[in-house]
Write an enzyme that holds these catalytic residues in place. Structure first.
Site, PDB file in Angstrom:
ATOM      1  N   ASN A   1       0.819  -1.200   0.000  1.00 41.52           N
ATOM      2  CA  ASN A   1       0.000   0.000   0.000  1.00 41.52           C
ATOM      3  C   ASN A   1       0.860   1.259   0.000  1.00 41.52           C
ATOM      4  O   ASN A   1       1.696   1.388  -0.901  1.00 41.52           O
ATOM      5  CB  ASN A   1      -1.103  -0.021   1.065  1.00 41.52           C
ATOM      6  N   ASP A   2       0.719   2.176   0.928  1.00 47.59           N
ATOM      7  CA  ASP A   2       1.233   3.542   0.811  1.00 47.59           C
ATOM      8  C   ASP A   2       2.700   3.633   0.375  1.00 47.59           C
ATOM      9  O   ASP A   2       3.567   2.923   0.906  1.00 47.59           O
ATOM     10  CB  ASP A   2       1.145   4.253   2.167  1.00 47.59           C
TER      11      ASP A   2
ATOM     12  N   GLN B   1       4.638   0.467   2.021  1.00 50.90           N
ATOM     13  CA  GLN B   1       4.133  -0.434   3.040  1.00 50.90           C
ATOM     14  C   GLN B   1       3.882  -1.804   2.405  1.00 50.90           C
ATOM     15  O   GLN B   1       3.289  -1.900   1.330  1.00 50.90           O
ATOM     16  CB  GLN B   1       2.864   0.126   3.658  1.00 50.90           C
TER      17      GLN B   1
ATOM     18  N   ARG C   1      -0.606   9.710  13.289  1.00 47.44           N
ATOM     19  CA  ARG C   1       0.362   8.995  12.462  1.00 47.44           C
ATOM     20  C   ARG C   1       0.787   9.781  11.210  1.00 47.44           C
ATOM     21  O   ARG C   1       0.292  10.840  10.911  1.00 47.44           O
ATOM     22  CB  ARG C   1      -0.212   7.651  12.026  1.00 47.44           C
ATOM     23  N   ASP C   2       1.740   9.149  10.489  1.00 43.95           N
ATOM     24  CA  ASP C   2       2.198   9.554   9.156  1.00 43.95           C
ATOM     25  C   ASP C   2       2.950  10.886   9.188  1.00 43.95           C
ATOM     26  O   ASP C   2       2.522  11.898   8.611  1.00 43.95           O
ATOM     27  CB  ASP C   2       1.028   9.645   8.171  1.00 43.95           C
TER      28      ASP C   2
ATOM     29  N   GLU D   1      -5.231  11.209   7.109  1.00 43.79           N
ATOM     30  CA  GLU D   1      -4.138  10.267   6.900  1.00 43.79           C
ATOM     31  C   GLU D   1      -3.139  10.853   5.908  1.00 43.79           C
ATOM     32  O   GLU D   1      -3.503  11.635   5.019  1.00 43.79           O
ATOM     33  CB  GLU D   1      -4.654   8.937   6.346  1.00 43.79           C
TER      34      GLU D   1
ATOM     35  N   TRP E   1     -11.422   0.933  -3.691  1.00 40.46           N
ATOM     36  CA  TRP E   1     -12.042   0.716  -2.381  1.00 40.46           C
ATOM     37  C   TRP E   1     -13.328  -0.093  -2.475  1.00 40.46           C
ATOM     38  O   TRP E   1     -13.816  -0.610  -1.467  1.00 40.46           O
ATOM     39  CB  TRP E   1     -12.331   2.063  -1.719  1.00 40.46           C
TER      40      TRP E   1
END
Length: 554
Positions: free
Chosen positions: A123-124, A140, A251-252, A311, A391
């Site tokens: 993912n990211d 990720q 986060r992030d 996010e 999604w």
């Protein structure tokens, strides 16, 4: 039982993840030098370092239990990438460099222009940077399966932003989360080059989590790479305390040195008392951080429309303007039913206050499948990647991997500095040869079994592009009353993927094995979709008064 002799050079390292009932043994001249007596029922990571160049014998009674395996030498991995090991009852199949590239290209449902992992879940994008002549793409990664799981940082390197070498896994969770039956691990973060030239990676570690929506802890860490950018050789926790009003989403990090403050600054995605927010922190040494204030707090309608938190925030300077980029996880736009959209604000940043020029958020991508964008500055350009993910629909079962990256994009501002523009980097044109397929305007045409690019130049109003496979829809793009719309084969009409155009005089569309990326109005309007049905269209119908070209990219 699988048994095979292999020659390994001095300094060679074999790394793998395995689970199930089985053993793994390495011997030299009949003597065992390394072994796993018994695999656990949950995945575990193993690494073997080979000291002296010689032949070894590898034996395992459960080759299917080896979930992901590769080998490499520290001295040469930046030139060759990893060697992938595929275990089966027949033996070990090894692939390196061009062999991996050809192998991946032979898979009919794998995109050719867009980066994807060799195996398992991705993912990211994280930790993006250029060091010397090498571009580094971290991401990720779940090394033990094709679904989201305990997060690691995968790694790839390139000399041209187009051709990528697959590298060893760079960063691991601080403990084996599979053993706990938990999720979490090494989440997103950015690369930061300090004033003394030292490179570090700020990132979030989600501690063992048993619920995806509440009750977890997230802390901020620094990972220092080894001198060859192969592994994180030291990790330091730098921020654990959350401000009042902030629950589990925290986060992030995006970190930069702020000349005006003569100090380090960090933003984090979070929520404050339920409102999605971006938090600003400061530090004098990059290690001890203090909360300053919210950099941005979303209007109440975002919380009311399902948004849990911000996010992957990005905060970047373009000329004399600052740009804040945010994803609102969980948000559903009432009018179109699109969710997890990506937005930008342009404004001024002075004395730790961000003041947008206008409170209206710019929608960065109207397709929803462009998410967790991260940008970085290199060679005088601000370059961004994002994770492509549908999604609504998952990748068909049986695929060896899940997740792709967008084409790399260059970020800039419009002449009036009111909109953020995104266009593919020039390397896309320079390294993917483009042969004309269609030079006319309207009509029906056969398509090659290859990635294509469609270009429209001139008035877009009334234009329609319809790609089909055996007469069934693959994708449709149309412009009517100044509205750009995209529709895929899976779409049932419950979600509307639309955007308002400005001048409506130019459009570029890339199609790559089910991925559609659209750039219109000079990059002011972008839309990305990822579909899994009719991903290799054979016919294209063009209806437009604009000049149309279709290029085959290979």
């Amino acid at each position: 039982m699988m048994k095979q002799n292999l020659f390994l050079p001095a300094g060679y390292r074999l790394e793998f993840w395995a689970a199930g009932n089985g053993f793994f043994r390495i011997s030299i001249d009949g003597k065992t030098v390394w072994q796993v007596p018994s695999f656990a029922t949950h995945p575990e990571f193993f690494t073997y370092h080979h000291s002296e160049a010689c032949e070894v014998t590898i034996v395992t009674n459960a080759p299917g239990g080896v979930l992901w395996a590769y080998g490499y030498q520290h001295q040469t991995v930046n030139e060759t990438g990893i060697t992938v090991f595929e275990f089966s009852e027949e033996g070990i199949l090894q692939r390196t460099g061009a062999e991996i590239k050809d192998w991946l290209r032979s898979v009919p449902d794998r995109p050719a222009l867009h980066f994807s992992p060799i195996r398992h879940w991705m993912n990211d994008p994280v930790g993006l940077c250029k060091i010397g002549e090498l571009w580094h793409l971290f991401y990720q990664f779940h090394p033990a399966g094709g679904d989201w799981g305990p997060m690691h940082w995968g790694h790839a390197a390139s000399r041209d932003l187009v051709n990528w070498l697959h590298m060893p896994v760079f960063l691991h969770p601080e403990q084996n989360l599979w053993r706990l039956g938990a999720t979490g691990g090494a989440f997103s973060g950015n690369a930061f080059l300090d004033r003394d030239g030292r490179l570090m990676f700020f990132y979030t570690e989600r501690l063992p989590a048993y619920d995806l929506f509440e009750g977890y802890r997230e802390v901020q860490k620094i990972a220092y790479p080894d001198r060859r950018m192969i592994k994180a050789e030291a990790i330091v926790t730098v921020l654990e305390q959350r401000p009042d009003g902030v629950e589990h989403d925290f986060r992030d990090p995006k970190v930069w040195w702020d000349d005006a403050a003569n100090a380090y600054r960090m933003i984090l995605g979070a929520s404050i008392e339920g409102d999605p927010a971006v938090l600003l922190f400061g530090s004098g040494d990059g290690l001890d951080w203090q909360y300053i204030r919210p950099l941005y707090r979303a209007p109440v309608n975002f919380r009311q429309e399902g948004a849990r938190a911000v996010e992957c925030p990005d905060f970047l300077r373009l000329g004399d303007k600052w740009v804040l980029v945010m994803g609102f996880v969980g948000h559903v736009e009432p009018r179109t039913q699109r969710h997890n959209l990506l937005y930008a604000l342009i404004g001024e940043f002075n004395e730790d206050h961000f003041v947008p020029d206008t409170p209206e958020l710019q929608l960065l991508d109207f397709g929803t499948d462009y998410y967790a964008m991260q940008s970085f500055e290199a060679d005088g350009r601000q370059i961004a990647f994002a994770w492509l993910f549908n999604w609504e629909y998952r990748k068909p079962e049986g695929s060896s991997y899940s997740g792709e990256m967008s084409l790399p994009r260059v970020l800039s501002l419009s002449e009036d500095k009111k909109r953020l523009l995104m266009l593919p980097v020039i390397e896309v044109d320079g390294h993917y040869a483009a042969d004309p397929v269609i030079e006319n305007q309207s009509g029906q045409y056969s398509l090659p079994k290859a990635p294509i690019e469609i270009r429209l130049a001139g008035p877009l109003e009334g234009s329609k592009l319809v790609a089909t496979k055996g007469g069934e829809l693959a994708f449709e793009v149309s412009v009517a009353d100044g509205i750009l719309l995209i529709r895929l084969a899976e779409d049932d009409g419950s979600i509307h993927y639309v955007a308002e155009l400005g001048e409506a005089k130019d459009l570029r569309l890339f199609h790559d094995c089910g991925i559609v990326e659209i750039f219109a109005d000079g990059g002011a309007v972008c839309g990305t979709r990822r579909g899994y049905v009719n991903i290799d269209p054979d016919r294209l119908e063009i209806s437009t008064t604009a000049a149309a070209r279709v290029l085959e990219r290979h």
